[in-house]
Design a protein around this motif. Structure first.
Motif, PDB file in Angstrom:
ATOM      1  N   ALA A   1       0.821  -1.206   0.000  1.00  0.00           N
ATOM      2  CA  ALA A   1       0.000   0.000   0.000  1.00  0.00           C
ATOM      3  C   ALA A   1       0.854   1.254   0.000  1.00  0.00           C
ATOM      4  CB  ALA A   1      -0.953   0.006   1.203  1.00  0.00           C
ATOM      5  N   PRO A   2       1.579   1.484  -1.084  1.00  0.00           N
ATOM      6  CA  PRO A   2       2.536   2.605  -1.090  1.00  0.00           C
ATOM      7  C   PRO A   2       1.838   3.955  -1.038  1.00  0.00           C
ATOM      8  CG  PRO A   2       2.263   1.698  -3.299  1.00  0.00           C
ATOM      9  CD  PRO A   2       1.515   0.779  -2.378  1.00  0.00           C
ATOM     10  N   PRO A   3       2.450   4.916  -0.354  1.00  0.00           N
ATOM     11  CA  PRO A   3       1.893   6.279  -0.350  1.00  0.00           C
ATOM     12  C   PRO A   3       1.986   6.881  -1.746  1.00  0.00           C
ATOM     13  CG  PRO A   3       3.555   5.981   1.382  1.00  0.00           C
ATOM     14  CD  PRO A   3       3.642   4.793   0.484  1.00  0.00           C
ATOM     15  N   ARG A   4       1.184   7.968  -1.945  1.00  0.00           N
ATOM     16  CA  ARG A   4       1.264   8.673  -3.210  1.00  0.00           C
ATOM     17  C   ARG A   4       2.642   9.308  -3.351  1.00  0.00           C
ATOM     18  NH1 ARG A   4      -3.349  10.235  -5.874  1.00  0.00           N
ATOM     19  NH2 ARG A   4      -2.389  12.235  -6.439  1.00  0.00           N
ATOM     20  N   GLY A   5       3.090   9.459  -4.617  1.00  0.00           N
ATOM     21  CA  GLY A   5       4.368  10.111  -4.862  1.00  0.00           C
ATOM     22  C   GLY A   5       5.571   9.234  -4.569  1.00  0.00           C
ATOM     23  N   THR A   6       5.416   7.915  -4.728  1.00  0.00           N
ATOM     24  CA  THR A   6       6.546   6.983  -4.536  1.00  0.00           C
ATOM     25  C   THR A   6       6.682   6.104  -5.775  1.00  0.00           C
ATOM     26  OG1 THR A   6       5.111   5.370  -3.433  1.00  0.00           O
ATOM     27  CG2 THR A   6       6.330   6.908  -2.024  1.00  0.00           C
ATOM     28  N   ALA A   7       7.900   5.619  -5.975  1.00  0.00           N
ATOM     29  CA  ALA A   7       8.166   4.737  -7.124  1.00  0.00           C
ATOM     30  C   ALA A   7       9.363   3.843  -6.783  1.00  0.00           C
ATOM     31  CB  ALA A   7       8.453   5.540  -8.387  1.00  0.00           C
ATOM     32  N   LEU A   8       9.320   2.643  -7.300  1.00  0.00           N
ATOM     33  CA  LEU A   8      10.453   1.719  -7.184  1.00  0.00           C
ATOM     34  C   LEU A   8      11.208   1.754  -8.506  1.00  0.00           C
ATOM     35  CD1 LEU A   8      11.850  -0.350  -5.338  1.00  0.00           C
ATOM     36  CD2 LEU A   8      10.429  -2.126  -6.393  1.00  0.00           C
ATOM     37  N   VAL A   9      12.518   2.033  -8.440  1.00  0.00           N
ATOM     38  CA  VAL A   9      13.305   2.291  -9.642  1.00  0.00           C
ATOM     39  C   VAL A   9      14.456   1.299  -9.736  1.00  0.00           C
ATOM     40  CG1 VAL A   9      14.567   4.046 -10.941  1.00  0.00           C
ATOM     41  CG2 VAL A   9      12.762   4.733  -9.342  1.00  0.00           C
ATOM     42  N   ALA A  10      14.609   0.667 -10.902  1.00  0.00           N
ATOM     43  CA  ALA A  10      15.776  -0.181 -11.173  1.00  0.00           C
ATOM     44  C   ALA A  10      16.855   0.695 -11.797  1.00  0.00           C
ATOM     45  CB  ALA A  10      15.408  -1.309 -12.129  1.00  0.00           C
ATOM     46  N   VAL A  11      18.073   0.581 -11.306  1.00  0.00           N
ATOM     47  CA  VAL A  11      19.187   1.343 -11.855  1.00  0.00           C
ATOM     48  C   VAL A  11      20.318   0.386 -12.208  1.00  0.00           C
ATOM     49  CG1 VAL A  11      18.583   3.442 -10.594  1.00  0.00           C
ATOM     50  CG2 VAL A  11      20.144   1.807  -9.548  1.00  0.00           C
ATOM     51  N   GLY A  12      21.366   0.923 -12.860  1.00  0.00           N
ATOM     52  CA  GLY A  12      22.510   0.092 -13.230  1.00  0.00           C
ATOM     53  C   GLY A  12      22.133  -1.004 -14.201  1.00  0.00           C
ATOM     54  N   GLY A  13      22.726  -2.179 -14.022  1.00  0.00           N
ATOM     55  CA  GLY A  13      22.474  -3.301 -14.916  1.00  0.00           C
ATOM     56  C   GLY A  13      21.032  -3.760 -14.890  1.00  0.00           C
ATOM     57  N   TYR A  14      20.421  -3.737 -13.708  1.00  0.00           N
ATOM     58  CA  TYR A  14      19.006  -4.093 -13.626  1.00  0.00           C
ATOM     59  C   TYR A  14      18.167  -3.068 -14.376  1.00  0.00           C
ATOM     60  CZ  TYR A  14      14.500  -5.327 -11.460  1.00  0.00           C
ATOM     61  OH  TYR A  14      13.194  -5.693 -11.245  1.00  0.00           O
ATOM     62  N   GLY A  15      18.559  -1.800 -14.307  1.00  0.00           N
ATOM     63  CA  GLY A  15      17.843  -0.777 -15.070  1.00  0.00           C
ATOM     64  C   GLY A  15      17.910  -1.030 -16.562  1.00  0.00           C
ATOM     65  N   ARG A  16      19.032  -1.625 -17.029  1.00  0.00           N
ATOM     66  CA  ARG A  16      19.160  -1.957 -18.460  1.00  0.00           C
ATOM     67  C   ARG A  16      18.524  -3.296 -18.790  1.00  0.00           C
ATOM     68  NH1 ARG A  16      24.265  -0.131 -16.968  1.00  0.00           N
ATOM     69  NH2 ARG A  16      25.101  -2.265 -16.900  1.00  0.00           N
ATOM     70  N   ALA A  17      17.866  -3.939 -17.801  1.00  0.00           N
ATOM     71  CA  ALA A  17      17.232  -5.257 -17.983  1.00  0.00           C
ATOM     72  C   ALA A  17      18.250  -6.298 -18.402  1.00  0.00           C
ATOM     73  CB  ALA A  17      16.088  -5.175 -18.997  1.00  0.00           C
ATOM     74  N   GLU A  18      19.425  -6.226 -17.773  1.00  0.00           N
ATOM     75  CA  GLU A  18      20.507  -7.160 -18.083  1.00  0.00           C
ATOM     76  C   GLU A  18      20.865  -7.989 -16.848  1.00  0.00           C
ATOM     77  OE1 GLU A  18      22.793  -4.553 -21.547  1.00  0.00           O
ATOM     78  OE2 GLU A  18      23.611  -4.640 -19.511  1.00  0.00           O
ATOM     79  N   LEU A  19      19.906  -8.724 -16.327  1.00  0.00           N
ATOM     80  CA  LEU A  19      20.129  -9.514 -15.126  1.00  0.00           C
ATOM     81  C   LEU A  19      20.764 -10.857 -15.480  1.00  0.00           C
ATOM     82  CD1 LEU A  19      17.071  -9.076 -12.736  1.00  0.00           C
ATOM     83  CD2 LEU A  19      19.382  -8.164 -12.513  1.00  0.00           C
ATOM     84  N   SER A  20      21.960 -11.092 -14.957  1.00  0.00           N
ATOM     85  CA  SER A  20      22.564 -12.420 -15.041  1.00  0.00           C
ATOM     86  C   SER A  20      22.021 -13.264 -13.900  1.00  0.00           C
ATOM     87  CB  SER A  20      24.089 -12.306 -14.942  1.00  0.00           C
ATOM     88  OG  SER A  20      24.623 -11.699 -16.099  1.00  0.00           O
ATOM     89  N   PRO A  21      22.206 -14.587 -13.961  1.00  0.00           N
ATOM     90  CA  PRO A  21      21.598 -15.464 -12.960  1.00  0.00           C
ATOM     91  C   PRO A  21      21.882 -15.070 -11.513  1.00  0.00           C
ATOM     92  CG  PRO A  21      22.406 -16.767 -14.769  1.00  0.00           C
ATOM     93  CD  PRO A  21      22.828 -15.366 -15.042  1.00  0.00           C
ATOM     94  N   ARG A  22      23.072 -14.554 -11.214  1.00  0.00           N
ATOM     95  CA  ARG A  22      23.411 -14.197  -9.842  1.00  0.00           C
ATOM     96  C   ARG A  22      23.653 -12.703  -9.661  1.00  0.00           C
ATOM     97  NH1 ARG A  22      22.482 -18.180  -5.926  1.00  0.00           N
ATOM     98  NH2 ARG A  22      22.539 -20.168  -7.035  1.00  0.00           N
TER      99      ARG A  22
END
Length: 818
Positions: free
Chosen positions: A56-77
């Motif tokens: 139940a997040p408050p208004r004006g919040t966001a979860l942000v992926a940055v770095g390699g996860y932000g580029r959608a480049e997740l390796s297995p570990r």
């Protein structure tokens, strides 16, 4: 296995559903590479979005992926790099509770997490203070929550990056240089770090950041493929090891190669090296362009001041001629306006030679144009092309970046087709610093400083470039290389005589150093065999310089004044034979003054005498002493000849944790007026395994005890091995002991090749004593983890061993070393 439908995982935000779906995804074989990384990122997005919504997040919040996860480049570990962004209007306790509802499930699953909670202003301030944080935010991506808040942050951060580029890019450049110094160059390391080493994934990310600054852009050809190849290798490494690691360790390489469907570990390394080379070249070009642009910008205000505020004509760019069709402009070698590569097949070599001789980089645009437009050289090459190649090779250190530019566009392989087999080829011997192709170029660089020592510098430089060209083929690389070098030399345009000299130099490029360090130079058969192989004084002169250049380009453990003096001694003896001089009588070979002094003292006292020389060595003709060398200090031991000397001395050195890098044992007969009876003189090069060197008096005391039997060396070595067992790495190849055919007329020559280990020479000596043979001389050479020992042995009466006895002795030694 069919592709995974992840739609059900969004209904259950707990870690159990995500963990199961993640495991299924990673077990799939149909979706490796970018599709699997993207699918893993989507799966993780859905899970984290579920956690975010359930909290139940408050208004004006966001979860942000940055770095390699932000580029959608997740390796297995891969770790998850997350930012909880809020606009500052929500209650702090509510934001903290939201963070806990997201972070703790991630930790419960055992995933590595890099997390932060910030407002846009705080994120922007952090980016301003922390360059790495700024780079990570350039790839910010909304996972859940207020997408407009994230978009505004991205726009602000990117604008800051572009506005601050003149200040931040030099900072980033310095950071990259420091990292490269610390981690090494990926394209040459046997155990590279796929992320941090120069030419790795971190540098690929930096190139994206530089491009985002709009200040300069990287060469794009092959860059995406190279980056994807490194990411695929990291995925396979994570799957093979089950760990979050970026270091491609030796013991993991076969499994990683299998995971990628590659033939073997060498194929894997070659693909990794090729990718790293592409990224490294793009990095060099990009930073050169960044520095050029920044320099031009800094000069502009001063120029306006000189011209006056009212403006004026735009200054022309200076172009300085370097060679026909080649000019210098803005610190680079570029093609002249009137250059016509489609009509001038020698232009690529002329441009490269002009750039290297002027110590300038060659413009990537010029190289690209040459690769696309230049016609192939006729075969054999015209004289001008051959001369330009020699000029390029003779430019010293400046040759390397120019050669790399030619390689990046495929020009080298077009000029020398056999180059493709050695390009990016790894060398498993840890003594070698470089891949095969870079080692060849480095050898030419080293040879360029030795050209005044030979009458044909052109032959030396080309032989240096080709001496290991046979390593791309099965079998003895010197034998294969001779044939290839003969073909390439003819292609380059050398006549038959010169071609034969180059081929001979390639065939025998290891002859001098191997003979000098592994054979008895007082034996006429040794010298005569080298003279026969070399043939002429001119070829000997060339081989001498090539030997030094090859060793210097190999690595710090491959050359020293110790080895240089042995090779020089051999060359002097062979030159005498080629000049028609009679070889000296081996029985009359005189010891050095130091050896004679120690031998006299040993005869006088009847006990061993030692001299440990730790000061720097001053080679013949040098004015200043050199620094102490990596092969160790010199230890001279003289002992009246008696059984058991070799195993006793070797055992004492092993007990004192002294590593034997090189050694020479021989019996010395003194003039009758100086003493009576033969003395064994052992000339060692030793280095402390760790800590400082022991005192000579302690070595001598233990040697006396070992010779009189009061010191049980085998028992002491066994106790130490039991107390401090060595870590076991990859299984070493088994030892190999052979009898050298027609090695000497004075003794039977036994060659031992084995993994170097404490006490190895002691075990060899004990086996020889047990076989009741006399060691006339021994020549020990250690390169990296490999020991190559040559033993000249006879029966006790001085006669050669019959063939069957020699073979039995070789088998006995092999068994003793297993």
């Amino acid at each position: 296995m069919t592709n995974l439908d992840t739609s059900d995982t969004t209904e259950e935000p707990g870690p159990g559903g995500y963990a199961a779906a993640r495991l299924l995804l990673l077990q799939e074989k149909e979706r490796p590479g970018p599709p699997r990384r993207a699918a893993l990122a989507r799966l993780t997005d859905d899970w984290l979005a579920g956690l975010f919504a359930a909290a139940a997040p408050p208004r004006g919040t966001a979860l942000v992926a940055v770095g390699g996860y932000g580029r959608a480049e997740l390796s297995p570990r891969s770790d998850l790099d997350l930012l909880l962004l809020h606009d500052g209007t929500a209650d702090k306790a509510a934001v903290a509770a939201l963070a806990d509802r997201i972070w703790y499930p991630v930790w419960d699953l055992g995933l590595a997490l890099d997390h932060s909670v910030r407002t846009p202003a705080e994120a922007r301030a952090t980016a301003g203070d922390d360059l790495k944080a700024h780079l990570g935010l350039l790839d910010a991506r909304t996972v859940a929550g207020d997408a407009g808040l994230v978009a505004a942050l991205r726009t602000t951060v990117l604008a800051d990056w572009r506005n601050q580029a003149p200040r931040r890019l030099p900072e980033l450049d310095a950071l990259c240089r420091e990292r490269a110094e610390r981690t090494g160059e990926l394209q040459y390391l046997l155990e590279p770090d796929l992320k941090e080493s120069r030419g790795g994934l971190r540098d690929a990310q930096v190139l994206r950041a530089v491009a985002a600054s709009w200040l300069a852009d990287a060469p794009r050809e092959g860059l995406d493929v190279a980056r994807r190849r490194l990411l695929d290798a990291r995925d396979a490494l994570h799957l093979a090891t089950g760990r979050a690691t970026d270091r491609l360790a030796l013991q993991e390489q076969d499994a990683v190669a299998a995971e990628l469907g590659l033939l073997d570990a060498d194929t894997l390394l070659r693909e990794v090296y090729e990718a790293a080379r592409t990224i490294s070249y793009a990095t060099d070009v990009t930073w050169r362009e960044v520095n050029r642009v920044l320099k031009a910008r800094s000069a502009r205000p001063r120029l306006r001041t000189l011209l006056g505020r009212g403006g004026g004509a735009k200054p022309s760019v200076e172009r300085t001629p370097l060679a026909e069709g080649v000019v210098e402009m803005d610190g680079e070698a570029v093609l002249a306006r009137g250059a016509r590569p489609e009509r001038d097949p020698v232009l690529p070599l002329r441009a490269a030679a002009a750039a290297a001789q002027s110590a300038l980089p060659i413009s990537p645009h010029a190289v690209r144009r040459l690769a696309a437009a230049a016609r192939p050289l006729p075969v054999p090459w015209p004289a001008e092309a051959r001369e330009e190649l020699v000029t390029l090779l003779g430019a010293g250190e400046a040759t390397v970046p120019v050669w790399e530019a030619l390689e990046a566009e495929g020009i080298v392989t077009r000029l020398l087709p056999d180059w493709e087999r050695v390009r990016c080829r790894p060398q498993r011997n840890p003594v070698h610093t470089w891949t095969v192709d870079r080692h060849l170029v480095e050898t030419a660089v080293r040879a360029s400083s030795l050209t005044r020592r030979v009458s044909r510098p052109d032959l030396l430089l080309v032989a240096a470039l080709l001496h290991d060209i046979g390593k791309g083929w099965p079998g003895d690389h010197s034998v294969a290389g001779e044939t290839i070098a003969r073909d390439l030399a003819a292609r380059i345009g050398f006549d038959r005589t010169d071609t034969a000299v180059i081929a001979t130099a390639v065939r025998h490029h290891l002859l001098l150093v191997e003979t000098a360090t592994r054979r008895d130079l007082d034996d006429p058969a040794t010298v005569q065999s080298v003279a026969t192989a070399v043939g002429t004084l001119g070829t000997l002169e060339l081989l001498h310089a090539l030997t030094e250049a090859d060793a210097l380009a190999t690595g710090p453990a491959a050359w020293s004044s110790w080895r240089a003096s042995l090779v020089s001694d051999l060359v002097k003896r062979v030159a005498g034979v080629l000049a028609g001089e009679e070889p000296p009588d081996p029985e009359a070979a005189a010891p050095s003054a130091e050896q004679e002094r120690l031998a006299i003292e040993a005869l006088r006292t009847g006990e061993p005498v030692l001299a440990l020389r730790t000061e720097p060595v001053v080679p013949d003709g040098a004015e200043e002493p050199r620094e102490p060398e990596p092969v160790g200090v010199e230890l001279l031991v003289a002992v009246p000849e008696r059984p058991g000397v070799l195993p006793a001395v070797a055992g004492v050195l092993a007990l004192h944790r002294l590593t034997v890098r090189a050694a020479d044992l021989r019996a010395v007969s003194l003039p009758r007026d100086l003493g009576d009876g033969p003395v064994l003189v052992l000339d060692w090069r030793v280095a402390a395994e760790y800590g400082s060197l022991p005192e000579a008096a302690r070595l001598r005391a233990d040697l006396v005890r070992a010779l009189d039997g009061s010191l049980d060396i085998p028992a002491r070595l066994a106790e130490r091995e039991a107390a401090y067992p060595r870590r076991r790495g990859l299984a070493a190849p088994p030892p190999r002991v052979t009898v050298a055919a027609a090695g000497s007329r004075l003794a039977t020559v036994i060659e031992v090749r084995a993994q170097d280990a404490p006490g190895l020479l002691h075990r060899i000596g004990r086996a020889l004593e047990g076989a009741a043979v006399r060691v006339r001389s021994a020549h020990v050479s250690t390169l990296g983890a490999n020991a190559v020992d040559t033993l000249y042995v006879t029966r006790p009466d001085g006669s050669l061993l019959p063939d069957e006895e020699a073979i039995d002795l070789a088998r006995t030694l092999e068994e003793a070393l297993r």
